[in-house]
Design a protein around this motif. Structure first.
Motif, short mmCIF file in Angstrom:
data_model
loop_
_atom_site.label_atom_id
_atom_site.label_comp_id
_atom_site.label_asym_id
_atom_site.label_seq_id
_atom_site.Cartn_x
_atom_site.Cartn_y
_atom_site.Cartn_z
N ARG A 83 13.31 -101.56 121.73
CA ARG A 83 13.71 -102.81 121.07
C ARG A 83 13.45 -104.01 121.97
O ARG A 83 13.21 -105.12 121.48
CB ARG A 83 15.19 -102.74 120.70
CG ARG A 83 15.61 -103.78 119.68
CD ARG A 83 16.99 -103.47 119.13
NE ARG A 83 17.29 -104.26 117.96
CZ ARG A 83 18.30 -104.02 117.15
NH1 ARG A 83 19.09 -102.98 117.38
NH2 ARG A 83 18.52 -104.78 116.10
N LYS A 84 13.49 -103.79 123.28
CA LYS A 84 13.29 -104.89 124.23
C LYS A 84 11.81 -105.24 124.38
O LYS A 84 11.43 -106.40 124.30
CB LYS A 84 13.87 -104.50 125.59
CG LYS A 84 15.37 -104.29 125.58
CD LYS A 84 15.86 -103.80 126.94
CE LYS A 84 17.35 -103.52 126.93
NZ LYS A 84 17.81 -102.94 128.23
N HIS A 113 -0.50 -113.32 135.27
CA HIS A 113 -0.72 -112.44 134.12
C HIS A 113 0.45 -111.48 133.87
O HIS A 113 0.66 -111.05 132.73
CB HIS A 113 -2.01 -111.65 134.32
CG HIS A 113 -3.25 -112.49 134.23
ND1 HIS A 113 -3.72 -113.01 133.05
CD2 HIS A 113 -4.10 -112.93 135.20
CE1 HIS A 113 -4.82 -113.71 133.27
NE2 HIS A 113 -5.07 -113.68 134.57
N GLY A 114 1.20 -111.14 134.93
CA GLY A 114 2.33 -110.23 134.76
C GLY A 114 3.37 -110.75 133.78
O GLY A 114 3.69 -110.08 132.78
N PRO A 115 3.92 -111.94 134.01
CA PRO A 115 4.90 -112.49 133.06
C PRO A 115 4.32 -112.69 131.66
O PRO A 115 5.02 -112.52 130.66
CB PRO A 115 5.27 -113.84 133.70
CG PRO A 115 5.03 -113.63 135.16
CD PRO A 115 3.82 -112.75 135.23
N LYS A 116 3.03 -113.04 131.59
CA LYS A 116 2.38 -113.19 130.29
C LYS A 116 2.38 -111.87 129.52
O LYS A 116 2.64 -111.83 128.31
CB LYS A 116 0.94 -113.68 130.48
CG LYS A 116 0.80 -115.14 130.85
CD LYS A 116 0.81 -116.00 129.59
CE LYS A 116 0.42 -117.42 129.89
NZ LYS A 116 0.39 -118.26 128.67
N LEU A 117 2.09 -110.79 130.23
CA LEU A 117 2.06 -109.48 129.59
C LEU A 117 3.46 -109.07 129.14
O LEU A 117 3.62 -108.53 128.03
CB LEU A 117 1.49 -108.43 130.56
CG LEU A 117 1.43 -106.99 130.04
CD1 LEU A 117 0.61 -106.90 128.75
CD2 LEU A 117 0.85 -106.06 131.10
N VAL A 118 4.46 -109.33 129.95
CA VAL A 118 5.83 -109.00 129.57
C VAL A 118 6.23 -109.75 128.30
O VAL A 118 6.82 -109.18 127.37
CB VAL A 118 6.82 -109.32 130.71
CG1 VAL A 118 8.26 -109.20 130.23
CG2 VAL A 118 6.58 -108.39 131.89
N CYS A 120 7.21 -108.05 124.68
CA CYS A 120 8.48 -108.37 124.02
C CYS A 120 8.24 -108.86 122.59
O CYS A 120 8.96 -108.49 121.66
CB CYS A 120 9.25 -109.42 124.82
SG CYS A 120 9.91 -108.82 126.40
N ARG A 121 7.22 -109.70 122.42
CA ARG A 121 6.90 -110.20 121.07
C ARG A 121 6.47 -109.07 120.16
O ARG A 121 6.88 -109.01 118.99
CB ARG A 121 5.78 -111.25 121.15
CG ARG A 121 6.19 -112.58 121.76
CD ARG A 121 5.15 -113.66 121.43
NE ARG A 121 3.80 -113.27 121.85
CZ ARG A 121 3.29 -113.53 123.05
NH1 ARG A 121 4.02 -114.16 123.96
NH2 ARG A 121 2.05 -113.17 123.35
N TRP A 122 5.67 -108.16 120.66
CA TRP A 122 5.21 -107.04 119.85
C TRP A 122 6.37 -106.13 119.46
O TRP A 122 6.43 -105.63 118.34
CB TRP A 122 4.14 -106.25 120.60
CG TRP A 122 2.82 -106.98 120.73
CD1 TRP A 122 2.55 -108.27 120.35
CD2 TRP A 122 1.61 -106.46 121.27
NE1 TRP A 122 1.24 -108.58 120.63
CE2 TRP A 122 0.63 -107.49 121.19
CE3 TRP A 122 1.24 -105.24 121.82
CZ2 TRP A 122 -0.68 -107.32 121.64
CZ3 TRP A 122 -0.06 -105.06 122.27
CH2 TRP A 122 -1.01 -106.09 122.18
N ALA A 123 7.29 -105.91 120.40
CA ALA A 123 8.46 -105.08 120.09
C ALA A 123 9.31 -105.74 119.01
O ALA A 123 9.79 -105.07 118.08
CB ALA A 123 9.28 -104.85 121.35
N GLU A 124 9.49 -107.03 119.13
CA GLU A 124 10.27 -107.76 118.12
C GLU A 124 9.61 -107.68 116.75
O GLU A 124 10.29 -107.48 115.73
CB GLU A 124 10.42 -109.23 118.55
CG GLU A 124 11.27 -110.05 117.60
CD GLU A 124 11.41 -111.50 118.05
OE1 GLU A 124 12.13 -112.26 117.37
OE2 GLU A 124 10.80 -111.87 119.07
#
Length: 245
Positions: free
Chosen positions: A170-171, A229-234, A238-242
């Motif tokens: 979910r996260k 790029h790390g924070p961008k990927l996170v 998160c958007r995809w999970a949402e």
């Protein structure tokens, strides 16, 4: 599965689901040796403990005599699970990557056209990219095709393994799930590169694709270490999970 009594069948259906999500999070390409006797058997035993703890019952004189057979059943189910993932990727790859040759070409020319397009996408893993961001930096592992398959296969489709671990899925989408889907696209593009008519594809097996999966996972782990790029990927995961939830 037909050999087992109704209670064991119900248990094994649940055990398959637990085995899928466990290996999606840990090792989606288990090998017959040693993983059948380690991770898969451990998953089976843990599932049985939980099943009995919840007050369920099973027919007598089956466990532990049939334990190896049950473990093999789960191992084979993981192969089917990966195969179903590949089928989804096969179905959407032509549209999401515009691998649709001009209608006026002959059958042979169309196959060659597809083979060239697939080869170009595999070159330097271009199929993983979604152009550049607002600062002109490459958006890796961001292609809409990856998102579409992850949401359907992991979150909303018939398997819906995400719902077995809501505290995780979910996260954000786990890295290993993204690596698995990226590897599935690599497999399908491999097939189109070698056979442009799309009639045959490689086996999506540990023998053929564990090394590709490990490479994908390594690339993702490197991206996660990057300060930009790390924070961008996170954020993306998160958007995809949402969206999937």
């Amino acid at each position: 599965l037909a050999w087992y009594g109704s209670r064991w069948k119900r248990f094994l259906d649940g055990a398959k689901g637990e085995c899928r999500v466990l290996h999606a999070l840990e090792n989606p390409f288990p090998r017959l040796v040693p993983d059948l006797s380690v991770s898969i058997t451990e998953s089976l035993s843990a599932s049985l403990v939980e099943w009995l703890k919840d007050g369920n019952q099973v027919e007598a004189d089956v466990w532990p005599a049939r334990k190896p057979d049950m473990a093999r059943l789960l191992y084979d189910d993981l192969s089917t699970w990966r195969s179903d993932l590949k089928k989804i990727v096969v179905a959407i790859t032509p549209s999401v990557y515009s691998i649709i040759p001009p209608a006026e070409l002959s059958t042979k020319e169309r196959a060659s056209w597809v083979e060239e397009a697939a080869t170009e996408l595999l070159d330097r893993s271009k199929y993983l990219r979604d152009g550049k961001d607002e600062l002109g930096k490459t958006k890796n592992f961001a292609h809409p095709g990856l998102r579409e398959v992850i949401i359907f296969f992991i979150y909303t489709g018939s398997y819906r393994i995400a719902h077995r671990r809501p505290d995780i899925f979910r996260k954000q989408v786990p890295l290993k799930c993204l690596a698995l889907v990226a590897t599935a696209f690599h497999c399908v593009l491999d097939g189109l590169r070698k056979n442009g008519n799309g009639k045959t594809y490689p086996n999506f097996s540990s023998k053929d694709y564990l090394s590709i999966y490990n490479r994908m996972l390594g690339l993702l782990e490197d991206i996660m270490k990057d300060p930009y790029h790390g924070p961008k990927l996170v954020q993306q995961l998160c958007r995809w999970a949402e969206a999937g939830w």
